[in-house]
Design a protein around this motif. Structure first.
Motif, PDB file in Angstrom:
ATOM      1  N   THR A 112      -0.950   7.537  -9.656  1.00 47.56           N
ATOM      2  CA  THR A 112       0.237   8.171  -9.079  1.00 47.56           C
ATOM      3  C   THR A 112       1.193   7.113  -8.542  1.00 47.56           C
ATOM      4  OG1 THR A 112      -1.153  10.038  -8.439  1.00 47.56           O
ATOM      5  CG2 THR A 112       1.015   9.880  -7.413  1.00 47.56           C
ATOM      6  N   ALA A 113       2.496   7.357  -8.735  1.00 46.80           N
ATOM      7  CA  ALA A 113       3.518   6.401  -8.312  1.00 46.80           C
ATOM      8  C   ALA A 113       3.511   6.204  -6.802  1.00 46.80           C
ATOM      9  CB  ALA A 113       4.889   6.884  -8.774  1.00 46.80           C
ATOM     10  N   LYS A 114       3.742   4.938  -6.390  1.00 44.26           N
ATOM     11  CA  LYS A 114       3.807   4.576  -4.975  1.00 44.26           C
ATOM     12  C   LYS A 114       5.068   3.743  -4.744  1.00 44.26           C
ATOM     13  CE  LYS A 114      -1.219   4.434  -4.278  1.00 44.26           C
ATOM     14  NZ  LYS A 114      -1.524   5.182  -5.502  1.00 44.26           N
ATOM     15  N   ASN A 115       5.370   3.517  -3.484  1.00 43.97           N
ATOM     16  CA  ASN A 115       6.513   2.664  -3.169  1.00 43.97           C
ATOM     17  C   ASN A 115       6.228   1.228  -3.592  1.00 43.97           C
ATOM     18  OD1 ASN A 115       7.992   4.730  -2.057  1.00 43.97           O
ATOM     19  ND2 ASN A 115       7.468   4.229   0.073  1.00 43.97           N
ATOM     20  N   GLY A 116       7.172   0.677  -4.319  1.00 52.17           N
ATOM     21  CA  GLY A 116       7.085  -0.731  -4.669  1.00 52.17           C
ATOM     22  C   GLY A 116       7.934  -1.562  -3.725  1.00 52.17           C
ATOM     23  N   LYS A 127       6.343   1.903  -8.069  1.00 53.89           N
ATOM     24  CA  LYS A 127       5.161   1.100  -8.394  1.00 53.89           C
ATOM     25  C   LYS A 127       4.080   2.009  -9.000  1.00 53.89           C
ATOM     26  CE  LYS A 127       2.364  -0.479  -5.140  1.00 53.89           C
ATOM     27  NZ  LYS A 127       1.840  -1.324  -4.043  1.00 53.89           N
ATOM     28  N   ILE A 128       3.599   1.621 -10.163  1.00 50.93           N
ATOM     29  CA  ILE A 128       2.550   2.369 -10.843  1.00 50.93           C
ATOM     30  C   ILE A 128       1.293   1.496 -10.890  1.00 50.93           C
ATOM     31  CG2 ILE A 128       1.878   3.657 -12.893  1.00 50.93           C
ATOM     32  CD1 ILE A 128       4.412   4.745 -11.689  1.00 50.93           C
ATOM     33  N   PRO A 129       0.268   1.798 -10.084  1.00 47.24           N
ATOM     34  CA  PRO A 129      -1.002   1.066 -10.207  1.00 47.24           C
ATOM     35  C   PRO A 129      -1.624   1.337 -11.578  1.00 47.24           C
ATOM     36  CG  PRO A 129      -0.884   2.258  -8.119  1.00 47.24           C
ATOM     37  CD  PRO A 129       0.238   2.774  -8.975  1.00 47.24           C
ATOM     38  N   LEU A 130      -2.165   0.298 -12.189  1.00 47.75           N
ATOM     39  CA  LEU A 130      -2.687   0.423 -13.547  1.00 47.75           C
ATOM     40  C   LEU A 130      -4.124  -0.100 -13.672  1.00 47.75           C
ATOM     41  CD1 LEU A 130       0.303  -0.947 -15.681  1.00 47.75           C
ATOM     42  CD2 LEU A 130      -0.238   1.453 -15.214  1.00 47.75           C
ATOM     43  N   PRO A 190      -1.614  -6.319 -16.831  1.00 49.48           N
ATOM     44  CA  PRO A 190      -1.352  -6.350 -15.391  1.00 49.48           C
ATOM     45  C   PRO A 190      -2.072  -5.222 -14.642  1.00 49.48           C
ATOM     46  CG  PRO A 190       0.464  -5.293 -16.505  1.00 49.48           C
ATOM     47  CD  PRO A 190      -0.479  -5.743 -17.581  1.00 49.48           C
ATOM     48  N   ARG A 191      -2.101  -5.364 -13.309  1.00 46.73           N
ATOM     49  CA  ARG A 191      -2.735  -4.362 -12.448  1.00 46.73           C
ATOM     50  C   ARG A 191      -1.731  -3.329 -11.926  1.00 46.73           C
ATOM     51  NH1 ARG A 191      -8.169  -5.956 -11.522  1.00 46.73           N
ATOM     52  NH2 ARG A 191      -8.548  -7.476 -13.168  1.00 46.73           N
ATOM     53  N   GLU A 192      -0.455  -3.594 -12.174  1.00 52.70           N
ATOM     54  CA  GLU A 192       0.579  -2.642 -11.759  1.00 52.70           C
ATOM     55  C   GLU A 192       1.877  -2.980 -12.467  1.00 52.70           C
ATOM     56  OE1 GLU A 192       2.843  -4.440  -7.916  1.00 52.70           O
ATOM     57  OE2 GLU A 192       0.864  -3.561  -7.487  1.00 52.70           O
ATOM     58  N   VAL A 193       2.789  -2.031 -12.473  1.00 54.71           N
ATOM     59  CA  VAL A 193       4.175  -2.294 -12.896  1.00 54.71           C
ATOM     60  C   VAL A 193       5.099  -1.715 -11.828  1.00 54.71           C
ATOM     61  CG1 VAL A 193       3.672  -2.295 -15.368  1.00 54.71           C
ATOM     62  CG2 VAL A 193       4.309  -0.153 -14.246  1.00 54.71           C
ATOM     63  N   GLN A 194       6.293  -2.265 -11.736  1.00 53.72           N
ATOM     64  CA  GLN A 194       7.305  -1.731 -10.824  1.00 53.72           C
ATOM     65  C   GLN A 194       8.563  -1.439 -11.632  1.00 53.72           C
ATOM     66  OE1 GLN A 194       7.858  -3.175  -6.875  1.00 53.72           O
ATOM     67  NE2 GLN A 194       5.891  -4.277  -6.842  1.00 53.72           N
ATOM     68  N   ILE A 195       9.003  -0.195 -11.520  1.00 52.54           N
ATOM     69  CA  ILE A 195      10.146   0.252 -12.304  1.00 52.54           C
ATOM     70  C   ILE A 195      11.407   0.148 -11.462  1.00 52.54           C
ATOM     71  CG2 ILE A 195      11.088   2.138 -13.684  1.00 52.54           C
ATOM     72  CD1 ILE A 195       8.233   3.311 -13.791  1.00 52.54           C
ATOM     73  N   SER A 196      12.373  -0.558 -12.000  1.00 54.89           N
ATOM     74  CA  SER A 196      13.662  -0.701 -11.317  1.00 54.89           C
ATOM     75  C   SER A 196      14.524   0.528 -11.585  1.00 54.89           C
ATOM     76  CB  SER A 196      14.373  -1.965 -11.794  1.00 54.89           C
ATOM     77  OG  SER A 196      13.595  -3.115 -11.524  1.00 54.89           O
ATOM     78  N   GLY A 197      15.651   0.579 -10.882  1.00 51.35           N
ATOM     79  CA  GLY A 197      16.569   1.690 -11.077  1.00 51.35           C
ATOM     80  C   GLY A 197      17.710   1.648 -10.091  1.00 51.35           C
ATOM     81  N   GLY A 198      18.511   2.682 -10.119  1.00 53.88           N
ATOM     82  CA  GLY A 198      19.677   2.751  -9.238  1.00 53.88           C
ATOM     83  C   GLY A 198      19.300   3.124  -7.814  1.00 53.88           C
ATOM     84  N   SER A 199      20.090   2.635  -6.861  1.00 56.92           N
ATOM     85  CA  SER A 199      19.839   2.940  -5.447  1.00 56.92           C
ATOM     86  C   SER A 199      21.151   3.263  -4.750  1.00 56.92           C
ATOM     87  CB  SER A 199      19.149   1.758  -4.750  1.00 56.92           C
ATOM     88  OG  SER A 199      19.974   0.599  -4.816  1.00 56.92           O
TER      89      SER A 199
END
Length: 347
Positions: free
Chosen positions: A252-256, A282-285, A298-307
């Motif tokens: 499940t997605a978490k704060n990166g 942040k997606i734990p993998l 990798p053990r996780e990825v972090q998805i960028s985007g607009g803020s």
């Protein structure tokens, strides 16, 4: 009658006894009883032949009973040739059309305890036909997806007949069966996966026939939480482990990483502001090389985007609006998700 029995011809022996008439019986037992005993033995051999015929269909119980009757008849002097005739008729009917039945019969015959008599000829026949039956049965069982039993038959040939000409076929069969067993296990684990801590994601297993995990692009099975991975290009994903090099379990997605903090005013109160920090997704993998079942990075990825959009939409429940929460994910697009996961599938 004795000539017929010594020649192994029960039919002629019984017919000869049938010619005995009342005068012979008046003469007494010494004349009649030996012939009656021959007839009784022949009738028992008929029952044995019937049992052995049923045993050709793979009924070991019938096979055992048939040999028990033969052994009983053989215990009486003078019956060796008639027993041999029944046994030869049974053995001449082997191998059967069903390789697995033949393999079962051969295994029983070869494992039968030696009695140092004519019945031991069956072991030689078993040794002659068993190798072909084992390979044929293994092939049939592979066609039926019974891989464990197929492997057992191939291995049995390698263990018992290491010099047989079919050993290369058997080794190839063992290899194919092992791959099928591994693939079946992986598929079962995948089917049991309902999240990043269940099924394959909890108990990874290897499939030695999987695509190699190599330099460049590697196709993957994506399991677990698929909210973001379902947005990946279709040619990155597969549901078939036979077509994958990787298994990617997404939690499940978490704060990166924090990206930006902004302040928002509530339309209902221009004096009430809300501070909101935007985080990468942040997606734990858990990423596994399918060919070995070993975990890789990798053990996780972090998805960028607009803020910090000019207007922040949110939902609230109840009668009072307390404003947005203090933490929000960045707004992601499919290209953002693809960019984040590209290092997962590219080695």
């Amino acid at each position: 009658m004795n000539e017929a029995r010594e020649g192994g011809d029960c039919e002629r022996a019984v017919a000869a006894q049938g010619e005995v008439w009342w005068g012979h019986r008046l003469a007494g037992a010494p004349v009649v009883e030996p012939g009656d005993a021959v007839v009784e033995a022949c009738h028992r051999l008929e029952r044995a032949a019937s049992r052995l015929a049923a045993g050709r269909s793979g009924s070991i119980e019938d096979l055992e009973r048939g040999f028990d009757i033969l052994a009983g008849v053989l215990n009486k002097p003078g019956n060796e040739q008639t027993v041999r005739t029944v046994l030869d008729t049974f053995l001449d009917g082997l191998p059967t059309k069903d390789s697995c039945d033949t393999a079962d019969i051969a295994e029983w015959l070869r494992g039968r305890e030696s009695t140092q008599d004519v019945l031991d000829r069956s072991a030689t026949a078993a040794t002659r036909m068993e190798p072909a039956a084992l390979v044929g049965c293994g092939d049939d069982l592979m066609d039926e997806d019974d891989w464990q039993q197929a492997r057992a038959h191939y291995q049995h040939l390698l263990d018992e007949y290491p010099d047989d000409a079919r050993t290369d076929q058997a080794r190839s069969g063992v290899k194919k069966a092992d791959l099928a067993i591994e693939l079946g296990k992986v598929r079962d684990l995948v089917e049991d996966t309902t999240g990043a801590s269940t099924g394959y994601c909890d108990t990874p297993a290897k499939y030695s026939g999987a695509l190699p995990y190599r330099k460049g692009f590697n196709r993957a099975m994506f399991l677990g939480d698929t909210e973001y991975t379902d947005q990946l290009p279709s040619d990155w994903r597969t549901g078939d482990p036979a077509k994958a090099a990787l298994v990617v379990c997404a939690d499940t997605a978490k704060n990166g990483a924090a990206v930006e903090t902004c302040h928002y005013e509530n339309d209902l109160s221009e004096y009430l502001t809300h501070e909101v920090t935007f985080y990468k997704v942040k997606i734990p993998l858990k990423v596994y090389e399918l060919r070995t079942g070993k975990r890789v990075d990798p053990r996780e990825v972090q998805i960028s985007g607009g803020s910090c959009p000019s207007v922040l939409h949110y939902e609230y429940y109840g009668t009072y609006d307390y404003g947005p929460g203090s933490e929000e994910f960045v707004s992601t697009s499919k290209s953002d998700v693809r960019d984040a996961f590209w290092p997962v599938v590219k080695r």
